[in-house]
Design a protein around this motif. Structure first.
Motif, PDB file in Angstrom:
ATOM      1  N   VAL A 337     106.318 109.568  82.115  1.00  0.00           N
ATOM      2  CA  VAL A 337     105.272 108.554  82.236  1.00  0.00           C
ATOM      3  C   VAL A 337     104.112 109.079  83.079  1.00  0.00           C
ATOM      4  N   PHE A 338     104.408 109.620  84.238  1.00  0.00           N
ATOM      5  CA  PHE A 338     103.388 110.277  85.063  1.00  0.00           C
ATOM      6  C   PHE A 338     103.430 111.760  84.712  1.00  0.00           C
ATOM      7  N   ARG A 339     102.444 112.200  83.908  1.00  0.00           N
ATOM      8  CA  ARG A 339     102.507 113.512  83.260  1.00  0.00           C
ATOM      9  C   ARG A 339     101.679 114.560  84.009  1.00  0.00           C
ATOM     10  N   SER A 340     102.302 115.146  85.012  1.00  0.00           N
ATOM     11  CA  SER A 340     101.650 116.219  85.755  1.00  0.00           C
ATOM     12  C   SER A 340     101.352 117.420  84.858  1.00  0.00           C
ATOM     13  N   ASP A 341     102.179 117.625  83.835  1.00  0.00           N
ATOM     14  CA  ASP A 341     101.969 118.756  82.931  1.00  0.00           C
ATOM     15  C   ASP A 341     100.662 118.600  82.152  1.00  0.00           C
ATOM     16  N   ILE A 342     100.357 117.381  81.719  1.00  0.00           N
ATOM     17  CA  ILE A 342      99.095 117.136  81.015  1.00  0.00           C
ATOM     18  C   ILE A 342      97.920 117.366  81.957  1.00  0.00           C
ATOM     19  N   TYR A 343      98.060 116.890  83.175  1.00  0.00           N
ATOM     20  CA  TYR A 343      97.003 117.077  84.176  1.00  0.00           C
ATOM     21  C   TYR A 343      96.713 118.570  84.383  1.00  0.00           C
ATOM     22  N   GLN A 344      97.743 119.378  84.498  1.00  0.00           N
ATOM     23  CA  GLN A 344      97.543 120.810  84.719  1.00  0.00           C
ATOM     24  C   GLN A 344      96.864 121.466  83.527  1.00  0.00           C
ATOM     25  N   LYS A 345      97.200 121.044  82.320  1.00  0.00           N
ATOM     26  CA  LYS A 345      96.532 121.578  81.131  1.00  0.00           C
ATOM     27  C   LYS A 345      95.049 121.219  81.137  1.00  0.00           C
ATOM     28  N   ALA A 346      94.731 120.018  81.588  1.00  0.00           N
ATOM     29  CA  ALA A 346      93.325 119.611  81.653  1.00  0.00           C
ATOM     30  C   ALA A 346      92.566 120.437  82.689  1.00  0.00           C
ATOM     31  N   ARG A 347      93.211 120.747  83.796  1.00  0.00           N
ATOM     32  CA  ARG A 347      92.577 121.608  84.799  1.00  0.00           C
ATOM     33  C   ARG A 347      92.321 123.001  84.219  1.00  0.00           C
ATOM     34  N   ASN A 348      93.262 123.496  83.432  1.00  0.00           N
ATOM     35  CA  ASN A 348      93.068 124.797  82.791  1.00  0.00           C
ATOM     36  C   ASN A 348      91.892 124.744  81.811  1.00  0.00           C
ATOM     37  N   LEU A 349      91.745 123.618  81.144  1.00  0.00           N
ATOM     38  CA  LEU A 349      90.632 123.462  80.218  1.00  0.00           C
ATOM     39  C   LEU A 349      89.296 123.513  80.963  1.00  0.00           C
TER      40      LEU A 349
END
Length: 368
Positions: A337-349
């Motif tokens: 539900v709280f998706r730290s993995d998505i957040y990290q991908k966005a930072r990489n973007l």
């Protein structure tokens, strides 16, 4: 035309997203992302839609009328569990901010001698049987519910038995306090400052004092949206991370305030926004204080939807009774539900796009 976020090529048809928000100071990253052209930077065409309250946001997310929304930190869990609505798996890949709330009480309570939770209990004892004390919160699955109950309980007031707690959309809090329908409320800014400036209410405490650095708002989407439109989702989060960073820089405060005051966002005077963004915070009746971190958009690791933040949300939802059984959410489900993995991908973007921009600028400079 918008640039492809991976290659830099122009695209004829940027993706269109419907993104909702409630008129509160902490919707600033969405407004600023549009005003600075950050959505376009990531090849997104975003339509911001102002909504009255959190139930509307929830329902429109669940039924697909909104693709994403500025939402209370507890809402992705509540929707996933079907608390107060049909069940719909939702996630967040971004925390939009920390803190930002206050408890506002009526002028009548002040005139009756209330100065804090302890003196409120004394007045309630004196008026027992003659008055029902009613307090507003914007949504059951919110930090406000916890903060208000925690503040009341600190003086021995039982939130379950001694007072009535009702749900009121944030923009309607002030009007209900003024009309005498509420004795107080816990809500985000600017609806506390508006009560103080109009001498209708005064602030008894802030969320910084009650639960410092608690997660307040998130970007909420359906799990299916996050999976099926992952590229757009990452681009949306990336643009909002940049906007959060901008909002947290003191030199940008005047711009943020002026944008938020406009009709399409909060539609209120800039003066009503200034106290919570630049300080000092006006509690009313001559009390003004610096409240460091009253509204945090980016610093202190604010934006990552970490397991720690999720744990705080679930703990408080359990303590307020909206999740009666903590075992309803096993620990293993928190990262779903709280998706730290998505957040990290966005930072990489963000890094990828920034590097591409820097390379393009260097090439253009060389040609020139």
């Amino acid at each position: 035309m918008s640039r492809n976020i991976h290659t830099g090529r122009s695209l004829e048809n940027p993706q269109s997203l419907q993104v909702g928000f409630v008129p509160l100071t902490d919707c600033a990253p969405l407004a600023i992302a549009r005003e600075l052209g950050l959505f376009s930077k990531y090849n997104l065409e975003v339509h911001l839609r102002r909504e009255l309250g959190w139930a509307t946001i929830r329902d429109k997310i669940i039924h697909g009328e909104l693709d994403a929304a500025h939402a209370l930190a507890g809402m992705p869990f509540a929707a996933t569990l079907g608390l107060g609505s049909v069940a719909c798996e939702c996630v967040t890949g971004l925390v939009l901010g920390l803190n930002g709330n206050a408890i506002t009480l009526s002028r009548e309570l002040w005139e009756n001698g209330v100065r804090d939770a302890k003196s409120l209990r004394e007045v309630m004892t004196r008026l027992r049987g003659r008055k029902v004390f009613t307090f507003g919160i914007p949504f059951p699955f919110s930090s406000h519910n916890f903060l208000l109950r925690h503040w009341l309980s600190s003086s021995g007031i039982d939130p379950q038995k001694d007072v009535q707690i009702v749900v009121v959309p944030p923009p309607q809090m002030f009007a209900n306090l003024k009309a005498g329908n509420l004795d107080g409320y816990c809500v985000g800014e600017p609806w506390n400052s508006i009560a103080v400036q109009n001498r209708i209410g005064w602030c008894a405490d802030t969320s910084v004092g009650l639960a410092p650095n608690h997660p307040e708002k998130v970007l909420m989407v359906r799990s299916r949206f996050a999976a099926d439109r992952a590229t757009e989702h990452l681009a949306l989060i990336a643009s909002l991370i940049e906007a959060c960073t901008y909002c947290d820089q003191p030199e940008n405060a005047d711009h943020v305030i002026n944008v938020l005051s406009r009709p399409e966002y909060l539609n209120i005077p800039a003066a009503s926004l200034r106290r919570s963004i630049t300080g000092p915070f006006d509690f009313g009746h001559g009390r003004t204080e610096k409240v460091p971190g009253f509204q945090i958009f980016h610093r202190d690791g604010a934006n990552e939807p970490s397991a720690e933040k999720a744990g705080w949300v679930l703990k408080t939802m359990h303590q307020t009774g909206v999740i009666p059984n903590r075992s309803l959410i096993p620990s293993a489900s928190i990262p779903k539900v709280f998706r730290s993995d998505i957040y990290q991908k966005a930072r990489n973007l963000i890094t990828s796009v920034t590097n591409h921009e820097d390379k393009s600028k260097a090439e253009n400079h060389t040609i020139a």
